[in-house]
Design a protein around this motif. Structure first.
Motif, PDB file in Angstrom:
ATOM      1  N   THR A 127       0.846  -1.196   0.000  1.00 51.75           N
ATOM      2  CA  THR A 127       0.000   0.000   0.000  1.00 51.75           C
ATOM      3  C   THR A 127       0.880   1.244   0.000  1.00 51.75           C
ATOM      4  O   THR A 127       1.991   1.236   0.545  1.00 51.75           O
ATOM      5  N   MET A 155      -8.917   1.306  -3.400  1.00 50.17           N
ATOM      6  CA  MET A 155     -10.164   1.115  -2.672  1.00 50.17           C
ATOM      7  C   MET A 155     -11.112   2.197  -3.158  1.00 50.17           C
ATOM      8  O   MET A 155     -10.748   3.375  -3.190  1.00 50.17           O
ATOM      9  N   GLU A 156     -12.305   1.804  -3.564  1.00 52.34           N
ATOM     10  CA  GLU A 156     -13.269   2.791  -4.045  1.00 52.34           C
ATOM     11  C   GLU A 156     -13.866   3.571  -2.877  1.00 52.34           C
ATOM     12  O   GLU A 156     -14.057   3.028  -1.792  1.00 52.34           O
ATOM     13  N   GLN A 213     -16.684   8.203   2.018  1.00 58.22           N
ATOM     14  CA  GLN A 213     -16.665   6.978   2.811  1.00 58.22           C
ATOM     15  C   GLN A 213     -16.164   5.836   1.933  1.00 58.22           C
ATOM     16  O   GLN A 213     -16.494   5.768   0.748  1.00 58.22           O
ATOM     17  N   PRO A 214     -15.350   4.923   2.493  1.00 56.52           N
ATOM     18  CA  PRO A 214     -14.891   3.788   1.693  1.00 56.52           C
ATOM     19  C   PRO A 214     -16.042   2.868   1.333  1.00 56.52           C
ATOM     20  O   PRO A 214     -16.972   2.684   2.124  1.00 56.52           O
ATOM     21  N   TYR A 225     -15.349  -0.264   0.305  1.00 52.59           N
ATOM     22  CA  TYR A 225     -14.794  -1.597   0.548  1.00 52.59           C
ATOM     23  C   TYR A 225     -14.851  -2.469  -0.707  1.00 52.59           C
ATOM     24  O   TYR A 225     -15.167  -3.642  -0.648  1.00 52.59           O
ATOM     25  N   LYS A 226     -14.561  -1.840  -1.822  1.00 56.34           N
ATOM     26  CA  LYS A 226     -14.507  -2.537  -3.104  1.00 56.34           C
ATOM     27  C   LYS A 226     -13.178  -2.175  -3.759  1.00 56.34           C
ATOM     28  O   LYS A 226     -12.847  -0.997  -3.874  1.00 56.34           O
ATOM     29  N   ILE A 227     -12.439  -3.172  -4.163  1.00 60.23           N
ATOM     30  CA  ILE A 227     -11.136  -2.946  -4.786  1.00 60.23           C
ATOM     31  C   ILE A 227     -11.308  -2.862  -6.291  1.00 60.23           C
ATOM     32  O   ILE A 227     -12.009  -3.675  -6.893  1.00 60.23           O
TER      33      ILE A 227
END
Length: 180
Positions: free
Chosen positions: A69, A90-91, A98-99, A101-103
């Motif tokens: 990272t 990370m989207e 806000q994240p 949690y999808k790459i």
């Protein structure tokens, strides 16, 4: 690798980080899976980027696989130019920051540091000066990343809607054919 400062051992965050990196690079081979968080962090950003890039190149030559990272633009650019590395991010919901949690593979993420600082209430005067302090290249690269992220999210949403319509119309077509 996390922050592991030690007054007893005279280790700063960076020194501790590098001791772990040394341990990794000394043992890494083609069978290794290397995971490093914020490679080259905790020091002067220019030197940190240079060290991080050299470590990545070394690990690639050793045939390792891994996840590293970073927020360093130089490493994001390095990943585009170097065979065997792929950017990912990370989207984030660009409205709420806000994240999700999808790459997303193939696109590095923008740090969103200024936008997040603005949302958390850092003074506009400070943020305006921060934006002015960004290099022209850094500003352009971040703008490109933000635009690419938005486009990708919009394209994913359009694809989802098109698939939903396709399913609805297929169902309607089947009903019409059954009636006929």
């Amino acid at each position: 690798i996390g922050a592991a400062q030690s007054i007893e051992e005279s280790l700063s965050t960076f020194s501790s980080h590098i001791k772990n990196v040394i341990s990794i690079t000394d043992r890494a081979d083609e069978g290794s899976l290397v995971l490093i968080d914020e490679l080259g962090g905790g020091t002067d950003p220019e030197e940190g980027q240079a060290i991080a890039k050299a470590v990545l190149a070394y690990l690639l030559r050793r045939g390792c696989r891994g996840i590293v990272t970073t927020h360093y633009t130089a490493l994001k650019e390095f990943a585009y130019a170097e065979e065997g590395i792929e950017n990912a991010s990370m989207e984030f919901d660009m409205n709420t920051l806000q994240p999700l949690y999808k790459i997303t593979l193939g696109i590095p993420g923008s740090s969103n540091a200024i936008a997040i600082s603005r949302r958390l209430g850092l003074s506009s005067e400070i943020l305006d000066e921060a934006v002015a302090n960004l290099s022209e290249g850094g500003r352009q690269f971040e703008n490109i990343l933000i635009t690419a992220e938005k486009s990708l999210i919009e394209a994913d949403e359009a694809k989802r809607q098109a698939e939903q319509l396709k399913t609805e119309w297929s169902t309607k077509l089947s009903e019409v054919n059954a009636e006929r």
